[in-house]
Write an enzyme that holds these catalytic residues in place. Structure first.
Site, mmCIF file in Angstrom:
data_model
loop_
_atom_site.group_PDB
_atom_site.id
_atom_site.type_symbol
_atom_site.label_atom_id
_atom_site.label_comp_id
_atom_site.label_asym_id
_atom_site.label_seq_id
_atom_site.Cartn_x
_atom_site.Cartn_y
_atom_site.Cartn_z
ATOM 1 N N CYS A 2 0.828 -1.203 0.000
ATOM 2 C CA CYS A 2 0.000 0.000 0.000
ATOM 3 C C CYS A 2 0.864 1.256 0.000
ATOM 4 O O CYS A 2 2.024 1.226 0.411
ATOM 5 C CB CYS A 2 -0.866 0.016 1.242
ATOM 6 N N ARG A 27 2.473 0.983 -5.831
ATOM 7 C CA ARG A 27 2.543 0.188 -4.605
ATOM 8 C C ARG A 27 1.264 -0.612 -4.354
ATOM 9 O O ARG A 27 1.216 -1.452 -3.450
ATOM 10 C CB ARG A 27 2.784 1.107 -3.404
ATOM 11 N N TRP A 74 -3.163 -2.326 -1.593
ATOM 12 C CA TRP A 74 -2.941 -3.663 -2.141
ATOM 13 C C TRP A 74 -3.528 -4.608 -1.107
ATOM 14 O O TRP A 74 -3.004 -4.731 -0.004
ATOM 15 C CB TRP A 74 -1.444 -3.906 -2.336
ATOM 16 N N ASN A 100 -0.205 0.650 6.048
ATOM 17 C CA ASN A 100 0.467 -0.277 5.141
ATOM 18 C C ASN A 100 1.106 -1.348 6.009
ATOM 19 O O ASN A 100 1.833 -1.019 6.941
ATOM 20 C CB ASN A 100 1.539 0.488 4.343
ATOM 21 N N GLY A 101 0.827 -2.627 5.720
ATOM 22 C CA GLY A 101 1.415 -3.704 6.518
ATOM 23 C C GLY A 101 0.346 -4.679 6.959
ATOM 24 O O GLY A 101 -0.743 -4.722 6.381
ATOM 25 N N GLU A 482 13.989 -15.528 -15.701
ATOM 26 C CA GLU A 482 13.592 -14.120 -15.647
ATOM 27 C C GLU A 482 12.672 -13.777 -16.825
ATOM 28 O O GLU A 482 11.670 -13.064 -16.657
ATOM 29 C CB GLU A 482 14.851 -13.231 -15.626
ATOM 30 N N LYS A 486 8.877 -12.313 -16.397
ATOM 31 C CA LYS A 486 8.451 -11.036 -17.008
ATOM 32 C C LYS A 486 7.183 -11.251 -17.817
ATOM 33 O O LYS A 486 6.233 -10.490 -17.724
ATOM 34 C CB LYS A 486 9.526 -10.508 -17.954
ATOM 35 N N GLU A 489 3.958 -12.139 -15.641
ATOM 36 C CA GLU A 489 3.426 -11.143 -14.713
ATOM 37 C C GLU A 489 2.727 -9.984 -15.417
ATOM 38 O O GLU A 489 1.817 -9.403 -14.856
ATOM 39 C CB GLU A 489 4.498 -10.627 -13.747
ATOM 40 N N HIS A 505 12.327 -34.839 -18.984
ATOM 41 C CA HIS A 505 11.926 -35.583 -17.781
ATOM 42 C C HIS A 505 10.489 -35.270 -17.371
ATOM 43 O O HIS A 505 10.134 -35.430 -16.209
ATOM 44 C CB HIS A 505 12.912 -35.308 -16.648
ATOM 45 N N LYS A 604 4.486 -3.212 -6.350
ATOM 46 C CA LYS A 604 5.918 -3.064 -6.581
ATOM 47 C C LYS A 604 6.754 -3.559 -5.418
ATOM 48 O O LYS A 604 7.751 -4.227 -5.596
ATOM 49 C CB LYS A 604 6.209 -1.579 -6.859
HETATM 50 C C1 F6R Z 1 9.182 -8.950 -10.928
HETATM 51 C C2 F6R Z 1 9.437 -8.194 -9.726
HETATM 52 C C3 F6R Z 1 9.402 -8.907 -8.421
HETATM 53 C C4 F6R Z 1 10.483 -8.352 -7.491
HETATM 54 C C5 F6R Z 1 10.352 -8.980 -6.108
HETATM 55 C C6 F6R Z 1 11.447 -8.499 -5.180
HETATM 56 O O1 F6R Z 1 9.286 -8.152 -12.055
HETATM 57 O O2 F6R Z 1 9.649 -7.013 -9.763
HETATM 58 O O3 F6R Z 1 9.546 -10.273 -8.594
HETATM 59 O O4 F6R Z 1 11.724 -8.630 -8.051
HETATM 60 O O5 F6R Z 1 9.110 -8.651 -5.558
HETATM 61 O O6 F6R Z 1 11.411 -7.122 -5.029
HETATM 62 P P1 F6R Z 1 12.650 -6.323 -4.480
HETATM 63 O O7 F6R Z 1 13.743 -6.454 -5.471
HETATM 64 O O8 F6R Z 1 12.171 -4.923 -4.308
HETATM 65 O O9 F6R Z 1 13.026 -6.971 -3.169
#
Ligand code: F6R
Length: 609
Positions: A2, A27, A74, A100-101, A482, A486, A489, A505, A604
């Site tokens: 949040c 956020r 969130w 937030n939390g 990765e 990407k 998501e 396998h 984020k």
């Molecule tokens: C994917 C993404 C997330 C973050 C993960 C860790 O694109 O952004 O998987 O990598 O939530 O976030 P940080 O790096 O802020 O600890």
């Protein structure tokens, strides 16, 4: 997670709060709301859905209020409905709170407050906070906040206002970020710096347990015991423009294009030029100790974890030290065998990810020094780690991480080469050669970005796929992980990454006519083996999009499409190979009409476990 904002000063609060929320929407975007004090009344407006929904409901209303708080959510406890949106108010409508939390003991608090006659109107954990304030209030909002906090277990950043003490905001943090912005005759509050930048660069970053009292003319910060503390001023060294889209349609595309500069800045920030005492400068890790460590643990979440997997490969390869790469939420519960001869590296763009922070604390509890690789100066992880390597990617706003990842890779290479140089597992010439490869990466990344047309066409052609597989061996497998994250998501296409040799396998059963398989083949020593795996999926009539280095023409005979990256040492290829995959995910998401910067269900910075 949040986002929280707050304002007190001479200007109209509503537009400032809404603009601040817009800058924090990355956020969380399940609902948004504001509470302001206006003409002797507490006015609350809140709405499920994105901030635009609240803004259109406000319909240009700016009001007269000069004090207020706001929130973008969130959802954790309770669905994203109007009732569960913050701010929450008490029974008599005298207090408003944003949070937030997670309040872990909210059920018992709710029951206790219920027995005292408090009536709840949401399913959230947050609502207990405002009823606690109401319960403890004896004419002093600050004192009521202290009594409230004493009852809480969990993580929180909280801001509160009250009709009974207009002109004040009281805020507190524990394991969730909160920053105070210092203006002239006005003060601000936010979960993150971008919300403050249009108004001020002078900030106080609150530490755990600190309580802030904001009025238009002063900010006081107190510790857990209620003693006033002198906070160091943190002047933000980047500006609001860096947190804008600058003509790009999305933050994600802008951030993908910022990678050459981010790589350059990070390298210049940390590369020791003389090379006599390793290659890493500015991180005071003791050399004699680095020569003696016998194990490294790298722990992180999501994309940062994928950077950690590359770190494992390169450190083991170059410095010959055993490395374990762990997902942070697993690491802390698996009783890792850590001691003082272990180095623990935590990687986190935001520096606030709850699982990574918890892993850091567990490592410290077990006695290991912790190096944090993070993009946010002053973040919880940066403050609690013993050593910090700050990636210089600049603010990353899009939920999907891109430029933070490539700078995290760079940090891994620098650490690996530094250890290799100090422990003499590589000759100075070899170290120098790889350093030159790192120095060439920004220009080559630029070349990959210039060459994005094929990826754009592929994205259009295959965006209707229901499933896409990514395969690779060694470092290519790390990049495949990765690439698949990407894609899934932001485009919501089911995507899976497999070690190419592992396909047969089990997963090969899913490969049938026309299923797109993105095959990474940048690792020369593994090329023949990967080629065989590509032939295996071709034999099942998959459509293969191969990615390799220039000069490796052989793939054109087997694959349906070949994406080329410039020729580099295979060890550093992940930095370039990931860029077409970022672009592929981006273009596919755009082609499918997805909200690229704010994908569903995500946020984020994940500040809850
Ligand atoms: C994917 C993404 C997330 C973050 C993960 C860790 O694109 O952004 O998987 O990598 O939530 O976030 P940080 O790096 O802020 O600890």
């Amino acid at each position: 997670m949040c986002g929280i904002v707050g304002y007190c000063g001479p200007r109209r609060a509503v537009p400032i709060l809404i603009e601040g929320l817009a800058r924090l929407e990355y956020r969380g975007y399940d609902s948004a709301g504001i509470a302001v004090l206006e003409n002797g009344a507490l006015v609350v407006r809140k709405k499920a859905g994105k901030l635009a929904g609240l803004a259109s409901e406000l319909n240009g209303y700016n009001g007269e209020a000069r004090v207020g708080i706001g929130h973008t959510r969130w959802a954790t406890h309770g669905c994203p409905t109007d009732a569960n949106a913050h701010p929450h108010t008490d029974c008599r409508g005298q207090f408003a709170v944003v949070h937030n939390g997670i309040i872990e003991n909210y059920l018992e608090l709710r029951e206790w407050l219920g027995s005292k006659g408090h009536r709840f109107s949401s399913e959230t954990d947050t609502e207990v906070l405002v009823h606690l304030l109401e319960h403890f209030y004896r004419g002093d909002l600050l004192a009521a906040m202290y009594r409230t906090v004493e009852c809480l277990r969990g993580s929180y950043a909280v801001a509160a206002i009250s009709l009974l003490e207009p002109g004040k905001i009281v805020a507190v943090r524990q394991d969730s970020p909160l920053v105070v912005g210092l203006g002239k005759g006005e003060n601000f509050l936010a979960s993150d710096i971008p919300a403050l930048l249009p108004h001020t660069r002078d900030t106080y970053i609150l530490a755990d347990g600190e309580v802030a009292l904001l009025t238009p003319h002063e900010v006081k910060v107190f510790n857990r015991r209620g003693e006033e503390v002198r906070k160091p001023l943190y002047r933000v060294d980047w500006d609001a423009a860096q947190a804008e889209k600058n003509g790009f349609p999305h933050f994600m595309l802008k951030e993908i294009h910022e990678q050459p500069r981010a790589l350059r800045n990070t390298l210049h920030g940390y590369l020791a030029k003389d090379g006599a005492r390793g290659v890493l400068k500015g991180v005071p890790l003791e050399e004699s100790w680095l020569r003696e460590i016998d194990k490294i643990f790298i722990t992180a979440c999501g994309t940062a974890y994928h950077a950690g997997i590359v770190g494992k490969y390169v450190i083991e390869r170059l410095a010959r030290i055993p490395v374990e790469a762990d997902i942070a939420s697993e690491f802390r519960y698996r009783q890792p065998l850590i001691d003082r001869r272990s180095l623990v590296v935590v990687i986190s763009q935001s520096g606030e990810t709850a699982d990574t922070l918890a892993a850091l604390r567990e490592a410290k509890r077990l006695g290991a020094p912790v190096l944090a690789v993070t993009n946010v100066r002053g973040s919880s992880i940066a403050r609690e780690a013993d050593f910090v390597l700050l990636t210089m990617a600049g603010p990353e706003i899009a939920v999907a991480s891109t430029k933070a990842y490539t700078t995290q890779l760079l940090a891994m290479y620098l650490l690996a080469l530094h250890l290799a140089a100090l422990r003499e597992t590589m000759s100075p010439e070899e170290v120098g050669r790889l350093v030159r490869e790192l120095e060439g990466l920004d220009g080559r990344a630029e070349a990959v970005l210039q060459n994005g047309h094929l990826v754009e066409k592929l994205a259009r052609d295959y965006c209707a796929a229901s499933s896409i597989f990514f395969i690779g061996r060694g470092l290519d497998y790390a990049v495949a992980l990765e690439g698949s994250l990407k894609l899934k998501e932001i485009s919501y296409i089911h995507a899976e990454a497999y070690a190419a040799g592992e396909l047969k396998h089990g997963t090969l059963a899913l490969i049938e006519k026309g299923v797109p398989v993105v095959a990474l083949a940048t690792q020369k020593s593994l090329f023949e083996k990967t080629l065989s795996n590509i032939k295996e999926v071709k034999a099942r009539e998959a459509t293969v999009i191969a990615l390799t280095m220039e000069g490796q023409r052989e793939l054109e005979k087997v694959a349906d499409h070949v994406i080329y990256i410039p020729e580099v040492d295979p060890l550093v290829a992940p930095v370039l190979a990931v860029i077409p995959l970022q672009l592929l995910a981006y273009q596919m998401a755009v082609a499918r009409g997805c909200d690229v910067d704010q994908p569903r269900n995500l946020a984020k910075s994940v500040t809850v476990e």
